[in-house]
Design a protein around this motif. Sequence first.
Motif, PDB file in Angstrom:
ATOM      1  N   GLU A  19      27.027  53.412  35.092  1.00  0.00           N
ATOM      2  CA  GLU A  19      25.776  53.628  35.823  1.00  0.00           C
ATOM      3  C   GLU A  19      25.063  54.784  35.151  1.00  0.00           C
ATOM      4  O   GLU A  19      25.680  55.521  34.378  1.00  0.00           O
ATOM      5  CB  GLU A  19      26.090  53.985  37.279  1.00  0.00           C
ATOM      6  CG  GLU A  19      26.873  55.288  37.393  1.00  0.00           C
ATOM      7  CD  GLU A  19      27.518  55.525  38.745  1.00  0.00           C
ATOM      8  OE1 GLU A  19      27.823  54.555  39.447  1.00  0.00           O
ATOM      9  OE2 GLU A  19      27.722  56.700  39.086  1.00  0.00           O
ATOM     10  N   HIS A  90      30.458  46.711  39.484  1.00  0.00           N
ATOM     11  CA  HIS A  90      30.218  47.885  40.333  1.00  0.00           C
ATOM     12  C   HIS A  90      29.112  47.550  41.349  1.00  0.00           C
ATOM     13  O   HIS A  90      28.457  48.428  41.881  1.00  0.00           O
ATOM     14  CB  HIS A  90      29.804  49.059  39.432  1.00  0.00           C
ATOM     15  CG  HIS A  90      29.877  50.412  40.078  1.00  0.00           C
ATOM     16  ND1 HIS A  90      30.821  50.764  41.018  1.00  0.00           N
ATOM     17  CD2 HIS A  90      29.101  51.539  39.916  1.00  0.00           C
ATOM     18  CE1 HIS A  90      30.625  52.024  41.400  1.00  0.00           C
ATOM     19  NE2 HIS A  90      29.590  52.513  40.757  1.00  0.00           N
ATOM     20  N   SER A 131      30.684  54.786  45.205  1.00  0.00           N
ATOM     21  CA  SER A 131      31.320  55.885  45.953  1.00  0.00           C
ATOM     22  C   SER A 131      32.498  55.423  46.815  1.00  0.00           C
ATOM     23  O   SER A 131      32.690  55.913  47.930  1.00  0.00           O
ATOM     24  CB  SER A 131      30.301  56.610  46.833  1.00  0.00           C
ATOM     25  OG  SER A 131      29.319  57.209  46.023  1.00  0.00           O
ATOM     26  N   HIS A 234      32.600  58.410  34.672  1.00  0.00           N
ATOM     27  CA  HIS A 234      31.273  57.806  34.513  1.00  0.00           C
ATOM     28  C   HIS A 234      30.687  58.224  33.167  1.00  0.00           C
ATOM     29  O   HIS A 234      30.922  59.357  32.722  1.00  0.00           O
ATOM     30  CB  HIS A 234      30.324  58.299  35.608  1.00  0.00           C
ATOM     31  CG  HIS A 234      30.835  58.075  36.991  1.00  0.00           C
ATOM     32  ND1 HIS A 234      31.693  58.968  37.618  1.00  0.00           N
ATOM     33  CD2 HIS A 234      30.623  57.076  37.871  1.00  0.00           C
ATOM     34  CE1 HIS A 234      31.982  58.503  38.820  1.00  0.00           C
ATOM     35  NE2 HIS A 234      31.345  57.362  39.002  1.00  0.00           N
TER      36      HIS A 234
HETATM   37 ZN   LIG Z   1      28.932  54.482  41.074  1.00  0.00          ZN
END
Ligand SMILES: [Zn+2]
Length: 303
Positions: A19, A90, A131, A234
């Motif tokens: 992301e 995701h 999350s 990430h």
């Molecule tokens: Zn995420």
Amino acid sequence: MSTVDSRSRIVNAMSIDVEDYFHVSVFDGIVPRSEWAAMESRVVANTTKLLDLFDEFAVKSTFFVLGWVAERHPDLVQSIADRGHEVASHGYAHRLIYDQTPEAFREDVRRAKQLLEDSSGRRVRGYRAPSYSITPRSLWALDILLEEGYEYDSSIFPIRHDRYGIPVSDRRPYPITRKAGTLLEVPGSTARLGPLNLPVAGGGYFRILPYAWTKWGIDRVNRIESRPVVFYLHPWEIDPDQPRLAAGLLGRFRHYRNLNATEERLRRLLTDFRFAPMSELVTQARATSFEHNDLAPSLPYSW
Ligand SMILES: [Zn+2]
């Protein structure tokens, strides 16, 4: 001359949630979705940096790619698959599951899976929620994941956190059987210390706390429990030059702390431990999880 490899033989799972820096939940109220397309995008460069790093260490990983990113950068998804990694989902729009209706969630995970399969040319088996937002309030999401063809989920963290977690859920991978089939849950990894589950394998815990914390935690799970951990990171976490957004104090601390030190830490991690994609851990866990499931209830709630 040969060198002695002192690493544990356990092969851990490596995972990247693909992301951009402005997709992160902490910026939800600061960068509305309508402005995403106008933001400077850094996700391709940062993910490519990770792909190069994994090549250097001969490590294969799972990439949980956001559908919104796949739609704009199908070549990136193709490149992840072509370089031998697993492409997983995701979701599409990075909305917390417990803030969505079941219908909206179904649409989100269906759209993401289709985009990812179209651009990678491979079947998508795994899902990780934005999350880690499968909590006691959103367990219905597991039914929908099964119905939409997902085989494993990695969204239930057995810890206490302000946005996520089911502290009493199982720390090991476990099967969840429903009408539509059996989903394997692969939780975020924790080290057990007395009555506490301590998150030790990735994200902010890896970036903000000293590296020794992660090394201790993974060693503890690998050597004492003889089990692998699921590590996660990430692409924006290795990008110290990303634009700074105006989150609150806690949000800024969680997002920006130690960005310039993370790539070097990741190199240490890849030197100290072995890693493979999630799919390998899923295959192993499928063989043993039913036996584990007899020992402890996997989910403490009826749903
Ligand atoms: Zn995420």
